[in-house]
Write a protein that holds these residues in place. Structure first.
Motif, short mmCIF file in Angstrom:
data_model
loop_
_atom_site.label_atom_id
_atom_site.label_comp_id
_atom_site.label_asym_id
_atom_site.label_seq_id
_atom_site.Cartn_x
_atom_site.Cartn_y
_atom_site.Cartn_z
N ILE A 1 2.53 33.20 72.71
CA ILE A 1 3.71 33.55 71.30
C ILE A 1 5.10 32.89 71.43
CG2 ILE A 1 5.80 35.55 71.44
CD1 ILE A 1 3.60 37.25 73.24
N GLU A 2 5.46 32.40 72.51
CA GLU A 2 6.64 30.84 72.22
C GLU A 2 6.27 30.05 71.49
OE1 GLU A 2 8.02 29.87 76.21
OE2 GLU A 2 7.42 32.19 76.86
N LYS A 3 4.41 29.41 71.70
CA LYS A 3 4.08 28.53 71.20
C LYS A 3 4.44 28.23 69.45
CE LYS A 3 0.69 25.82 69.96
NZ LYS A 3 -1.27 25.48 70.58
N ASP A 4 3.46 29.57 68.66
CA ASP A 4 3.42 30.11 67.53
C ASP A 4 4.50 30.26 66.91
OD1 ASP A 4 0.50 30.29 66.30
OD2 ASP A 4 0.89 30.47 68.85
N HIS A 5 5.92 30.79 68.03
CA HIS A 5 6.85 31.32 67.07
C HIS A 5 7.78 29.84 66.90
CE1 HIS A 5 11.43 32.39 67.08
NE2 HIS A 5 11.21 33.57 66.84
N SER A 6 7.64 29.11 67.55
CA SER A 6 7.76 28.04 67.23
C SER A 6 8.19 26.64 66.34
CB SER A 6 7.83 27.22 68.75
OG SER A 6 8.82 27.26 69.57
N LYS A 7 6.49 27.29 66.64
CA LYS A 7 5.45 26.58 64.75
C LYS A 7 6.36 27.38 63.65
CE LYS A 7 0.97 25.93 62.62
NZ LYS A 7 -0.97 26.33 63.59
N ALA A 8 6.19 28.31 63.44
CA ALA A 8 6.70 29.72 62.63
C ALA A 8 8.02 28.97 62.35
CB ALA A 8 6.62 31.24 63.11
N LEU A 9 9.27 28.94 62.89
CA LEU A 9 10.16 28.50 62.44
C LEU A 9 10.15 27.46 61.81
CD1 LEU A 9 12.18 29.20 65.68
CD2 LEU A 9 11.88 30.76 63.69
N GLN A 10 9.16 26.53 62.36
CA GLN A 10 8.84 25.16 61.35
C GLN A 10 8.63 25.38 60.28
OE1 GLN A 10 7.39 22.55 64.47
NE2 GLN A 10 8.96 22.91 65.66
N LYS A 11 7.69 25.24 60.25
CA LYS A 11 6.44 26.02 59.27
C LYS A 11 5.98 27.21 58.08
CE LYS A 11 4.06 22.13 60.95
NZ LYS A 11 2.48 21.64 61.48
N GLY A 12 6.76 28.33 58.99
CA GLY A 12 6.34 28.98 58.11
C GLY A 12 5.53 30.20 58.76
N ARG B 1 1.89 30.60 58.39
CA ARG B 1 0.89 28.78 59.27
C ARG B 1 1.42 29.20 60.42
NH1 ARG B 1 2.21 24.23 56.41
NH2 ARG B 1 1.00 23.56 57.67
N VAL B 2 1.52 30.49 61.23
CA VAL B 2 0.58 30.44 62.94
C VAL B 2 -0.65 30.42 63.21
CG1 VAL B 2 2.75 31.81 62.93
CG2 VAL B 2 1.14 32.29 62.62
N SER B 3 -1.06 29.86 63.73
CA SER B 3 -2.52 29.85 63.83
C SER B 3 -3.94 31.24 63.63
CB SER B 3 -3.23 29.72 65.64
OG SER B 3 -3.94 29.82 65.70
N PRO B 4 -4.51 30.97 63.23
CA PRO B 4 -5.34 32.68 62.97
C PRO B 4 -5.63 33.16 64.35
CG PRO B 4 -6.84 30.46 62.37
CD PRO B 4 -5.56 30.33 62.38
N PHE B 5 -5.54 32.45 65.50
CA PHE B 5 -5.95 32.55 66.42
C PHE B 5 -5.08 33.40 67.06
CE2 PHE B 5 -8.88 30.00 65.29
CZ PHE B 5 -10.59 30.95 65.61
N PHE B 6 -3.06 33.13 66.73
CA PHE B 6 -2.54 34.27 66.93
C PHE B 6 -2.92 35.43 68.21
CE2 PHE B 6 1.69 36.65 66.96
CZ PHE B 6 2.60 36.04 67.97
N VAL B 7 -3.12 36.46 67.03
CA VAL B 7 -3.22 37.79 67.67
C VAL B 7 -4.34 37.75 68.64
CG1 VAL B 7 -3.43 40.43 67.02
CG2 VAL B 7 -1.68 38.83 65.43
N PRO B 8 -5.27 37.72 68.85
CA PRO B 8 -6.21 37.52 69.66
C PRO B 8 -6.42 36.78 71.39
CG PRO B 8 -7.77 36.43 67.95
CD PRO B 8 -5.89 37.04 67.60
N MET B 9 -5.37 36.10 70.87
CA MET B 9 -4.80 34.99 71.74
C MET B 9 -3.80 35.71 72.52
SD MET B 9 -4.75 31.03 70.76
CE MET B 9 -4.36 30.22 72.35
N ALA B 10 -2.35 36.15 72.09
CA ALA B 10 -1.83 36.73 72.71
C ALA B 10 -1.67 37.98 73.10
CB ALA B 10 -0.14 36.57 71.14
N ILE B 11 -2.55 39.09 72.52
CA ILE B 11 -2.92 40.52 72.66
C ILE B 11 -3.17 40.65 74.56
CG2 ILE B 11 -2.47 41.61 70.89
CD1 ILE B 11 -5.72 41.54 71.38
N THR B 12 -2.62 41.28 75.19
CA THR B 12 -2.66 41.58 76.72
C THR B 12 -3.87 41.42 77.20
OG1 THR B 12 -0.12 41.88 76.95
CG2 THR B 12 -1.59 42.76 79.02
N ASN B 13 -4.79 42.38 76.04
CA ASN B 13 -6.33 43.34 76.18
C ASN B 13 -7.90 42.01 76.07
OD1 ASN B 13 -5.34 43.58 74.09
ND2 ASN B 13 -8.37 44.41 73.77
#
Length: 413
Positions: A115-126, A129-141
């Motif tokens: 979440i931290e890494k992709d949020h930083s990327k989003a602030l820089q690039k939009g 442009r976050v990773s397509p794997f952001f959600v399945p990497m971030a969610i707790t289950n």
């Protein structure tokens, strides 16, 4: 319906004192403190500079690089420990009914690093442009989900999220599902990787973390000088199996799991009930579930976080639950070794309890110097004990008032 018996046939762990069960248990017996300077990120970003990190960790030593890139660090830990436990159990997926093989693996926070890494990327690039794997990497289950995929478990797959009680709730839920006939085998425990700027900063700002950066005087459960917990990370996984299923395949049986109790303080979002009554109810419920008396308990692996409120309240809880027997039970916290691994704590400490029963060894509460008259149980200070352990209990207490207790017993026909 007759309750089925449940045994432990496999264990796996990765944490600050070992990359596997063998290393972890040796470190417990040697009194190793795994707490040191934070290297997961630039620690000048936070006031707290120390944590219980998994050291010398190269994910490529354990997982395929391509697969690992699609997993947050907490999921990597969970899969690694689950593979160890499954291998240890001697199970083979093509020789069991995969529909009756389930997973219950908790995480308190999940993919906070992602979440931290992709949020930083989003602030820089939009944000698109976050990773397509952001959600399945971030969610707790997704530790539980990835473990099920990796092992081929097609039964129930669940992730109880109950903060620092999660790993213990997961093991308890798995136990009940086998005992009550819904599953034959369960992989259960917890995984966590929240040693990140946001994770450490968040706990620091709420005054939960110890800000004494001396590793030997930071995670000091039951010590009068305790001032907060030290963040840990890792995973602890048990393979639970119905007894006759295990016997039919000639499995090695570590011990029997006999009880589970849970309760809620219903009091405060972070603070426990000061009289320990909520935690006491979980212990009483677990002993009743196991058909055991307080005097049957040899050892309690305490939640023992090293916060002023927890250790005092848990002492009162143990006294309330066990009565006179509390004077004779050994109570230690292994968070002096590992730090507090949040949702993984119950899994790692469950593994430690299983080893305690198997080997007849009671872990110490390390780095203990100054007794607290309000924490006056037998906390096994600094030196562990060679002693037969017939019954071991593990307590976990979480923000939100969650209380969970599990009970293991020496296996006998």
């Amino acid at each position: 319906m007759m309750k089925r018996r449940v045994v432990v046939t496999g264990i796996g762990a990765i944490n600050a004192i070992g990359h596997n069960v063998e290393e972890t248990w040796k470190s417990i017996k040697d009194g190793v403190c795994g707490i040191g300077e934070i290297t997961n990120y630039d620690n000048s970003l936070t006031k707290v500079k120390i944590a219980g990190e998994v050291k010398d960790f190269n994910v490529a030593d354990y997982l395929d690089k391509k697969a690992a890139r699609k997993m947050d660090r907490f999921t990597q830990f969970g899969v690694i420990a689950a593979r160890e436990a499954f291998k240890d159990s001697g199970l083979e997926i093509d020789k069991i009914n995969a529909d009756r093989f389930g997973v219950a693996v908790s995480s308190g926070i999940g993919g906070i690093g992602t979440i931290e890494k992709d949020h930083s990327k989003a602030l820089q690039k939009g944000y698109d442009r976050v990773s397509p794997f952001f959600v399945p990497m971030a969610i707790t289950n997704l530790a539980a989900g990835n473990i099920a995929i990796d092992l081929g478990a097609k039964g129930m797959c669940t992730c109880p999220v109950t903060a620092c009680a999660g790993g213990t709730n997961a093991i308890g839920d798995a136990f009940r599902n086998i005992r009550d006939g819904y599953q034959d085998i369960m992989v259960a425990g917890g995984a966590e990787a929240s040693i990140t700027p946001l994770g450490v900063g968040g706990f620091t700002s709420m005054k939960a973390l110890c800000d004494n950066n001396d590793p030997a005087r930071a995670s000091i459960p039951f010590d009068a000088d305790r001032s907060g917990f030290v963040m840990g990370e890792g995973a602890g996984i048990l393979v639970l199996e119905e007894l006759e299923h295990a016997k039919a395949r000639g499995a090695h049986i570590y011990c029997e799991m006999v009880g589970y109790g849970a309760s809620c303080d219903a009091y405060h979002i972070t603070a426990p009930l000061s009289d320990g009554s909520g935690g006491a109810k979980a212990m009483v419920n677990a002993l009743e579930d196991a058909g055991l008396k307080p005097e049957d308990v040899t050892y309690i692996n305490a939640h023992g976080t090293s916060t002023p409120l927890n250790d005092k309240g848990e002492t009162l809880a143990i006294k309330a639950a066990l009565g006179e027997a509390a004077k004779n039970v050994a109570v230690s916290s292994t968070k002096g070794n590992t730090g507090h691994c949040l949702g993984a704590a119950g899994g790692i400490e469950g593994v430690i309890c299983v080893k305690a029963v198997e080997e007849g060894y009671i872990p110490a509460t390390i780095n203990y110097q100054n007794p607290d008259p309000e924490c006056d149980l037998d906390i096994v200070p600094n030196v562990g004990r060679e002693q037969e352990v017939n019954v071991a209990m593990s307590n976990s207490l979480g923000f939100g008032g969650h209380n969970a207790t599990i009970v293991f017993k020496k296996y006998g026909e």
